[in-house]
Design a protein around this motif. Structure first.
Motif, mmCIF file in Angstrom:
data_model
loop_
_atom_site.group_PDB
_atom_site.id
_atom_site.type_symbol
_atom_site.label_atom_id
_atom_site.label_comp_id
_atom_site.label_asym_id
_atom_site.label_seq_id
_atom_site.Cartn_x
_atom_site.Cartn_y
_atom_site.Cartn_z
ATOM 1 N N UNK A 19 0.840 -1.198 0.000
ATOM 2 C CA UNK A 19 0.000 0.000 0.000
ATOM 3 C C UNK A 19 0.876 1.250 0.000
ATOM 4 N N UNK A 20 1.930 1.252 0.808
ATOM 5 C CA UNK A 20 2.845 2.396 0.855
ATOM 6 C C UNK A 20 3.513 2.612 -0.502
ATOM 7 N N UNK A 21 3.913 1.537 -1.138
ATOM 8 C CA UNK A 21 4.550 1.646 -2.450
ATOM 9 C C UNK A 21 3.569 2.227 -3.460
ATOM 10 N N UNK A 22 2.332 1.754 -3.434
ATOM 11 C CA UNK A 22 1.333 2.279 -4.355
ATOM 12 C C UNK A 22 1.098 3.768 -4.153
ATOM 13 N N UNK A 23 0.923 4.202 -2.894
ATOM 14 C CA UNK A 23 0.693 5.617 -2.617
ATOM 15 C C UNK A 23 1.900 6.453 -3.035
ATOM 16 N N UNK A 24 3.109 5.933 -2.787
ATOM 17 C CA UNK A 24 4.320 6.658 -3.183
ATOM 18 C C UNK A 24 4.399 6.800 -4.697
ATOM 19 N N UNK A 25 4.012 5.749 -5.427
ATOM 20 C CA UNK A 25 3.974 5.839 -6.890
ATOM 21 C C UNK A 25 3.010 6.914 -7.355
ATOM 22 N N UNK A 71 -1.998 12.428 3.867
ATOM 23 C CA UNK A 71 -2.254 11.831 5.171
ATOM 24 C C UNK A 71 -2.966 10.508 4.966
ATOM 25 N N UNK A 72 -3.080 9.727 6.029
ATOM 26 C CA UNK A 72 -3.618 8.374 5.893
ATOM 27 C C UNK A 72 -5.089 8.360 5.501
ATOM 28 N N UNK A 73 -5.831 9.418 5.816
ATOM 29 C CA UNK A 73 -7.237 9.469 5.403
ATOM 30 C C UNK A 73 -7.383 9.812 3.925
ATOM 31 N N UNK A 74 -6.320 10.295 3.300
ATOM 32 C CA UNK A 74 -6.350 10.601 1.874
ATOM 33 C C UNK A 74 -5.672 9.530 1.038
ATOM 34 N N UNK A 75 -5.412 8.375 1.646
ATOM 35 C CA UNK A 75 -4.983 7.192 0.895
ATOM 36 C C UNK A 75 -6.135 6.196 0.975
ATOM 37 N N UNK A 76 -6.785 5.938 -0.173
ATOM 38 C CA UNK A 76 -7.947 5.061 -0.229
ATOM 39 C C UNK A 76 -7.558 3.708 -0.817
ATOM 40 N N UNK A 77 -8.361 2.703 -0.491
ATOM 41 C CA UNK A 77 -8.077 1.332 -0.921
ATOM 42 C C UNK A 77 -9.260 0.782 -1.703
ATOM 43 N N UNK A 78 -8.968 0.179 -2.852
ATOM 44 C CA UNK A 78 -10.048 -0.426 -3.628
ATOM 45 C C UNK A 78 -10.324 -1.843 -3.129
ATOM 46 N N UNK A 79 -11.130 -2.581 -3.861
ATOM 47 C CA UNK A 79 -11.540 -3.905 -3.379
ATOM 48 C C UNK A 79 -10.362 -4.877 -3.273
ATOM 49 N N UNK A 80 -9.272 -4.601 -4.004
ATOM 50 C CA UNK A 80 -8.080 -5.444 -3.966
ATOM 51 C C UNK A 80 -6.973 -4.847 -3.103
ATOM 52 N N UNK A 81 -7.326 -3.847 -2.296
ATOM 53 C CA UNK A 81 -6.389 -3.158 -1.411
ATOM 54 C C UNK A 81 -5.289 -2.421 -2.188
ATOM 55 N N UNK A 82 -5.606 -2.033 -3.417
ATOM 56 C CA UNK A 82 -4.684 -1.185 -4.173
ATOM 57 C C UNK A 82 -4.847 0.245 -3.678
#
Length: 844
Positions: A603-609, A628-639
């Protein structure tokens, strides 16, 4: 109220203006004595003493007809009668229908009203009560209940202007519930304790005067003893509570406590201990200038939770024990938000040291729910310090009559004068004529002189000022249509269909911009619909920015904008639906299962990308400004996908070092370099992302004021633990057995580099992506430990990590602004081309 004037301004007729100044002060009468009514112990047949007050039992003969009950009510007593509970809170009066206490008021004026609530058990538990309280057609308390198990009373304090006659306080149960109250205080405050007008301050700056404060009720939100300890009613002349300021400080190391307890304040000019007690004026916070801070180019900043989009009465207390002598008094600036400043110069009020004075404002809060107040030195004064003694913030509630604003753009410091007596009528007339003459002369001054002190102290470091781009924060986009992507517009009817007309059952969240609903478009697409309050223009810049940014960029790790609606003053944004919610939801404060460590890394790698694409996807790129952590969202596959671009700004061409802009963001994630210099770079996002990395590792909020002081700020606490070899104190216990030691070292080292004090020392997001991917490889392959990698702790320290208590987040969002016109279309940049490690210029 005192109007602080610039010492540089020279007026004619000094003796007349001195009289004018004295007449314009909103000060209490020296003849004030504390009243002995009304202090009511509700539901009691005996009197109670508390903090020097005698509360009369409303069942005793001490009432003597001065107040009465209307309709049916019942006295109740605490069935436990614990000796730890004060007698005042062992009885109450309950109301099963709309009922009231009705008081006889013989003297008109501003009254201080306190309602005391303490839940105890009798045949029912008072914590189950749900009710409203009204007074003079003002809703004082709505949908109110007292938390179960609370060991302290809940005290609601109000200031209300009351006329002669009967004054009812209504208690109104909701539905089949009931209302109750344990004690009531209602007594006359000192004369002119609350002014009628005061300067109006908005997040954008000064906005003239606010008229008619006395036609409103004021609810006390914060009462702060700056630099001192908690003051209970026993220590206060009007039985008020004052709390320390430490938990409200943004950067504690900028301030130091000072006290002068052996020297009594030199009250004069009508200011008495009823404005604030001695102990408030005898303690203060002063700028902490030491060897680590050789420059005085910083401010002390406090941040307060307030009601969103509401007016607040703010009183700021000063007492100058700091100046060297009466002839050389200190001058400094007081800031509210980022665009308003006022010179504080004790000489404008008094020529004596240790003489208390105060300044009043009405402050219009924004939709962040945060009010920031700062003090700092004036560049032109030669003084290197500033101080603050006390602060009060009260919400301005529903009105008794019409309230108007007045604005005078030619003179932001125009005073409003009150005729205080017929004997002084002639002097008042002369003084007003003198003011008119002065204003006439001041209006002819150059505009540059008018706004000299109306922006915060700029701070620059060598080597960074040659290529500054000055971006006006107040520049709006103008009308929506010319700039927005019309191909993304969705009709209001379609959105109504998607959300079943905004069915409350489809509500999935609420933020600063508005309410979020889950919906399904007519083509079957699942969407998240973010709707601002209908008809409100709050958040318009963010609305425009979000559309412009997201209509021009596409990336797997950035949330996609499906469309928007601006029909009939609506502001609605439609996004792709993110099934798993926010990253924060999966880390703490949630019933969701804990994420495994490998998934957190991905998840961190995806957000950094996503952030790297935002920064470098085309020449210039964008700065997110609210990572911030509330502005990093996750789809059904945790992307992971980065969201919320309402604060985003253009980062400028490649040779542009930074953008100068008003500070925006979220406390706990805010880049200290940006905060100090107001110079925004992509490295500000890097700092914020470093805090997110620590959240992922520690599963706790960036700011948690419920923890001990040294642990409140996650970034500071984590770096302290790392340097002391105590990393085990911060790692989330639920993943401690999963983390490969070499992976942990690399991860923490990456976070530490992101959190460097100065932006030039931090990596770019491309480097962060590379480091995190390497950490993932270390996690997946048990690589041998290299001696030079041992930067955190040893293996034995990781064998027995203790459980860490995770408390609720108290993160605080700061105010928002707009973004300049975007210059490039990024929609055609293929993500795979942009992010191929072989084709990134600075890839390793």
């Amino acid at each position: 109220m005192e109007m602080i004037q610039s010492h540089k301004t020279r007026y004619p007729l000094p003796s007349i203006l001195f009289l004018l100044h004295m007449l314009s002060l909103h000060l209490p009468s020296l003849a004030y004595t504390v009243p002995d009514k009304y202090f009511i112990s509700c539901g009691s047949d005996t009197n109670s003493t508390a903090s020097g007050r005698t509360f009369i039992g409303d069942l005793t003969s001490g009432n003597s007809g001065s107040f009465t009950f209307t309709r049916q009510s019942s006295p109740v007593k605490d069935s436990n009668k614990s000796t730890a509970t004060p007698p005042l809170y062992q009885t109450a009066r309950i109301f099963r229908e709309r009922s009231s206490y009705e008081f006889v008021i013989s003297s008109a004026g501003t009254y201080l009203v306190r309602l005391h609530f303490f839940s105890f058990s009798y045949s029912a538990n008072l914590s189950t009560a749900l009710f409203d309280v009204l007074a003079s057609e003002i809703s004082l308390v709505g949908n109110f209940s007292v938390p179960h198990g609370s060991n302290s009373p809940v005290i609601k304090e109000f200031f209300i202007n009351i006329t002669v006659g009967k004054f009812p306080i209504y208690f109104m149960p909701q539905g089949s519930s009931f209302a109750f109250v344990n004690a009531i205080e209602l007594f006359l405050a000192p004369e002119n304790f609350i002014p009628s007008p005061a300067p109006l301050v908005s997040p954008a700056g000064s906005d003239g005067n606010y008229e008619g404060i006395l036609s409103k009720a004021l609810l006390t939100i914060h009462r702060i003893n700056v630099g001192g300890s908690t003051l209970s009613p026993e220590n206060d002349t009007l039985w008020r509570y004052w709390v320390p300021d430490d938990s409200f400080l943004y950067s504690p190391d900028t301030a130091k406590n000072i006290s002068f307890l052996s020297s009594k304040p030199n009250y004069q000019g009508g200011v008495t201990e009823y404005i604030a007690p001695d102990l408030v004026y005898q303690t203060a916070k002063e700028m902490n200038i030491n060897s680590r801070r050789p420059s005085n180019n910083f401010n002390i900043t406090w941040s307060f939770n307030v009601s969103k989009n509401a007016m607040h009465f703010v009183r700021v207390h000063f007492c100058d024990y700091v100046s060297a002598s009466p002839g050389v008094l200190l001058r400094f600036n007081l800031y509210i938000y980022s665009n308003f400043s006022r010179q504080i110069y004790p000489y404008d009020t008094t020529s004596q040291l240790a003489a208390p004075f105060y300044v009043d404002f009405v402050v219009d809060s924004d939709d962040s729910g945060i009010m920031r107040i700062s003090i700092g030195p004036r560049q032109d004064s030669g003084d290197q310090t500033a101080f603050l003694n006390g602060l009060e913030i009260m919400e301005i509630m529903g009105g008794l009559g019409k309230v108007a604003r007045t604005s005078d753009p030619k003179n932001k410091n125009t005073s409003v004068f009150v005729v205080v007596g017929s004997v002084l009528g002639g002097l008042v007339l002369i003084c007003i004529l003198a003011v008119v003459l002065c204003l006439g002369r001041r209006c002819r001054k150059p505009k540059a002189m008018e706004t000299l002190d109306w922006s915060p102290v700029p701070v620059h470091r060598g080597g960074s000022t040659d290529s500054r781009l000055q971006v006006p924060e107040g520049a709006m986009f103008g009308s929506l249509t010319p700039n927005l992507n019309l191909g993304l517009r969705i009709s209001f009817a379609e959105i109504q269909f998607a959300t079943n007309n905004f069915d409350i059952k489809k509500k999935i969240g609420k933020g600063g911009f508005g309410t979020v609903f889950r919906g399904t478009l007519s083509n079957g697409t699942e969407v998240a619909v973010k709707r601002s309050e209908p008809g409100s223009h709050q958040g318009l810049p963010e609305f425009q920015t979000e559309i412009i940014v997201l209509s021009k960029i596409r990336h797997r790790h950035l949330v996609s904008l499906i469309g928007y609606c601006d029909e009939n003053s609506e502001m609605i944004l439609v996004y792709e639906f993110m099934e798993k919610g926010t990253l924060r939801d999966h880390l703490y404060d949630s019933a969701l299962p804990s994420l495994p460590w490998k998934q957190r890394l991905e998840i961190c790698i995806g957000a950094a990308n996503g952030l790297h694409y935002l920064h470098r996807g085309s020449s210039g790129g964008f700065i997110h400004r609210d990572v911030k952590s509330t502005n990093v969202l996750l789809d059904e596959n945790y992307v992971a996908k980065v969201a919320d671009f309402g604060l985003s700004r253009l980062s400028g061409p490649p040779d542009q070092t930074h953008v100068s802009t008003v500070v925006k963001g979220t406390f706990g994630y805010l880049d200290p370099d940006y905060f100090k210099t107001q110079q925004l770079t992509e490295k500000s996002d890097v700092y914020s992302f470093g805090v997110v990395l620590l959240e992922v590792l520690c599963a706790r909020p960036a700011i948690n004021t419920l923890l001990p002081l040294e642990q409140v700020n996650l970034a500071e606490w984590a770096m302290f633990c790392k340097k002391k070899g105590m990393l085990e104190q911060i790692v989330d216990a639920s993943i401690r057995s999963e983390i490969n030691l070499n992976c942990l070292r690399k991860f923490v080292d990456t976070a530490e580099r992101c959190l460097e004090e100065y932006g030039v020392d931090r990596p770019n997001m491309g480097d962060v992506v590379w480091d995190l991917e390497y950490a993932l490889q270390l996690q997946q392959t048990a690589m041998p430990r290299e001696p030079h990698e041992d930067s955190t702790t040893d293996a034995s320290a990781m064998l027995a990590l203790p459980n860490i208590q995770h408390l609720p987040s108290l993160s605080m969002s700061m105010e928002r602004d707009d973004m300049p016109m975007l210059r490039e279309d990024l929609s055609n940049a293929p993500a795979i081309e942009v992010f191929s490690q072989l084709r990134i210029d600075d890839a390793r």
